[in-house]
Design an enzyme around this catalytic site. Structure first.
Site, short mmCIF file in Angstrom:
data_model
loop_
_atom_site.label_atom_id
_atom_site.label_comp_id
_atom_site.label_asym_id
_atom_site.label_seq_id
_atom_site.Cartn_x
_atom_site.Cartn_y
_atom_site.Cartn_z
N LYS A 1 11.74 43.73 18.98
CA LYS A 1 11.04 42.49 18.92
C LYS A 1 11.01 41.84 20.28
O LYS A 1 9.84 41.38 20.72
CB LYS A 1 11.59 41.53 17.94
CG LYS A 1 11.39 42.03 16.47
CD LYS A 1 10.05 41.92 16.06
CE LYS A 1 9.71 42.36 14.40
NZ LYS A 1 8.42 42.80 14.39
N SER B 1 10.66 37.39 15.42
CA SER B 1 11.84 36.93 14.70
C SER B 1 12.79 36.14 15.36
O SER B 1 13.11 36.27 16.57
CB SER B 1 12.79 38.18 14.32
OG SER B 1 13.89 37.99 13.62
N TYR C 1 17.06 46.45 16.38
CA TYR C 1 15.72 45.82 15.85
C TYR C 1 15.25 44.44 16.81
O TYR C 1 14.22 44.59 16.94
CB TYR C 1 16.06 45.48 14.43
CG TYR C 1 14.88 44.61 13.81
CD1 TYR C 1 13.79 45.03 13.48
CD2 TYR C 1 15.47 43.03 13.50
CE1 TYR C 1 12.88 43.92 13.07
CE2 TYR C 1 14.46 42.58 12.90
CZ TYR C 1 13.12 42.69 12.71
OH TYR C 1 12.40 41.52 12.21
P1 NAD Z 1 7.57 44.76 4.72
O1 NAD Z 1 8.49 45.70 4.93
O2 NAD Z 1 7.50 44.14 3.40
O3 NAD Z 1 6.11 44.84 5.35
C1 NAD Z 1 5.86 45.61 6.61
C2 NAD Z 1 4.56 46.27 6.03
O4 NAD Z 1 4.37 47.33 7.40
C3 NAD Z 1 4.82 47.32 4.96
O5 NAD Z 1 3.69 47.11 4.08
C4 NAD Z 1 4.95 48.74 5.88
O6 NAD Z 1 4.05 49.69 4.92
C5 NAD Z 1 4.02 48.47 6.96
N1 NAD Z 1 4.30 49.37 8.03
C6 NAD Z 1 5.59 49.56 8.71
N2 NAD Z 1 5.55 50.65 9.73
C7 NAD Z 1 4.24 50.90 9.76
C8 NAD Z 1 3.21 51.61 10.45
N3 NAD Z 1 3.82 52.58 11.54
N4 NAD Z 1 2.01 51.84 10.61
C9 NAD Z 1 1.43 50.92 9.54
N5 NAD Z 1 2.18 50.17 8.64
C10 NAD Z 1 3.22 50.15 8.87
O7 NAD Z 1 8.27 43.48 5.80
P2 NAD Z 1 8.07 42.02 5.95
O8 NAD Z 1 9.18 41.31 5.48
O9 NAD Z 1 6.77 41.62 5.26
O10 NAD Z 1 7.90 41.73 7.43
C11 NAD Z 1 6.80 41.71 8.41
C12 NAD Z 1 7.01 41.63 9.56
O11 NAD Z 1 7.69 40.57 9.77
C13 NAD Z 1 7.89 42.56 10.21
O12 NAD Z 1 7.20 42.88 11.45
C14 NAD Z 1 9.26 42.04 10.38
O13 NAD Z 1 9.81 42.49 11.32
C15 NAD Z 1 8.99 40.71 10.72
N6 NAD Z 1 9.92 39.79 10.33
C16 NAD Z 1 10.41 39.99 8.98
C17 NAD Z 1 11.26 38.86 8.46
C18 NAD Z 1 11.86 38.86 7.08
O14 NAD Z 1 12.98 38.44 6.90
N7 NAD Z 1 11.16 39.61 6.11
C19 NAD Z 1 12.19 37.88 9.44
C20 NAD Z 1 11.36 37.93 10.95
C21 NAD Z 1 10.38 38.84 11.03
#
Ligand code: NAD
Ligand code: UDP
Length: 337
Positions: free
Chosen positions: A152, A124, A148
């Site tokens: 990362k 991120s 958080y």
């Molecule tokens: P999201 O919460 O929709 O998806 C994350 C998924 O991971 C979910 O389906 C959840 O059930 C699963 N999960 C969480 N912990 C788990 C575990 N211990 N074992 C197995 N599954 C697990 O989030 P997103 O927005 O799709 O983000 C995906 C990734 O991208 C994350 O790592 C997040 O930190 C990163 N990210 C997201 C954003 C954003 O703005 N959405 C920005 C930067 C980085």
């Protein structure tokens, strides 16, 4: 060969599944569904004509990962599974370090044990912290200010060490800016629990009438209109960036690259674009700055263009159009089956 997508049932992961399946790749979702709904698998099938394989499991469970990687003949992993709320990470840091850092460690170990070498990791832009200079280039110092963000940064460092180990992994670290929008079908999208913390889903809930007003956190920032500036990137473009990263992950040991548009948009500009896309009034009120918020940040998108041949194609109007399409077709998210 199959690509494992940890967290593949989530907002970004589901869009990556669609792009991979449509590019003719086999995928297996590995997810514990702690922040997603199994209905998403049916939606992916409706878009692509193919239901992805899915394994319910936790990324901290090495044995479950080894079984899934072996059983599905995986050659690469896209690792998205993790917890992502900045505010929750302040209240529950242990949970965040456990899921995001220990989860990445266990996954790396499972990959080493099964001989799966290639990993694309969801990082991120929050790893940069307060920018010294804009646009943010990948060689900017890292100084995240939330637990958080630190999870990362640590996961990035851990993967960097794994890349130089006796059983080396090929690592592509993708630093997302602000992913928004959704697939143009309106079948998959962002479905946060409770009141959304992030701007775009909050605007959507106001537009559909589920929330009365958008609080704009700060109108006294040193920006053109006083509101915060971010680099919003369409999630379908972001998904395409992962395919580009998969295609070149084995060319160098560790690649760190921003996925953003290079364009900053203010809160008021986004509200204005959403109003035009939806035809809905979005009542706003100005509220004090949110703790820990930065006035302005946006990516340098040059490295992504150079090494991945990737650039974002969709603009703010398409992001708002697609976010609204998802919201109006699924006012209750995946509960609207
Ligand atoms: P999201 O919460 O929709 O998806 C994350 C998924 O991971 C979910 O389906 C959840 O059930 C699963 N999960 C969480 N912990 C788990 C575990 N211990 N074992 C197995 N599954 C697990 O989030 P997103 O927005 O799709 O983000 C995906 C990734 O991208 C994350 O790592 C997040 O930190 C990163 N990210 C997201 C954003 C954003 O703005 N959405 C920005 C930067 C980085
Ligand atoms: N924001 C806002 N009201 C909200 C949510 C967010 O004014 O209800 C602002 C926030 O202060 C920031 C921008 O919108 O300037 C993007 O916030 P978001 O939480 O979506 O992303 P992040 O701050 O994590 O980059």
């Amino acid at each position: 060969m199959t690509v494992m997508i940890t967290g593949g049932a989530g907002f970004i992961g589901s869009h990556i599944c669609v792009e991979l399946i449509q590019a003719g790749r086999k995928v297996v979702i590995f997810d514990n569904f702690c922040n997603s709904h199994p209905e998403v698998i049916n939606r992916i099938r409706r878009i692509t004509g193919t239901a992805p394989d899915a394994v319910r499991g936790d990324v901290r469970d090495v044995q479950a990962l080894i079984s899934a990687l072996s059983a599905h003949g995986c050659s690469s992993v896209i690792h998205l599974a993790g917890l992502k709320s900045v505010a929750d990470s302040v209240s529950n840091p242990a949970e965040y370090y456990d899921c995001n850092v220990v989860g990445t460690l266990r996954l790396s170990q499972a990959m080493q044990q099964t001989g799966v070498r290639n990993i694309v990791f969801s990082s991120s832009a929050t790893v940069y912290g307060e920018p010294d200079v804009l646009p943010l280039r990948e060689d900017h110092k890292l100084a995240p200010f939330s637990p958080y963000g630190r999870t990362k940064m640590l996961a990035e460092e851990l993967l960097g060490d794994m890349a130089h180990s006796q059983s080396p992994l090929n690592v592509a670290i993708l630093r997302y800016f602000n992913p928004v929008g959704c697939h143009e079908s309106g079948l998959i999208g962002e479905d946060p629990n409770g009141i959304p913390n992030n701007l775009m889903p909050h605007i959507s809930r106001v537009a559909i009438g589920q929330l009365p007003v958008l609080n704009i956190y700060g109108n006294d920032y040193p920006t053109s209109d006083g509101t915060g500036i971010r680099d919003y990137v369409h999630v379908v473009d972001l998904a395409a960036g992962h395919i580009a990263a998969l295609d070149c992950v084995d060319r160098q040991r560790v690649l760190k690259v921003n996925l953003g548009t290079g364009q900053g948009t203010s809160v008021l500009e986004l509200v204005d674009a959403y109003t035009r896309a939806s035809g809905k009034m979005i009542p706003i009120t100005f509220a004090p700055r949110r703790l820990g918020d930065i006035a302005s940040y946006y990516a340098s998108a040059e490295l992504a263009a150079d090494v991945l041949g990737w650039h974002a194609k969709r603009g703010i109007a398409e992001m708002c159009r697609d976010a609204w399409n998802w919201q109006r077709k699924n006012p209750n998210g995946y509960l609207d089956q």
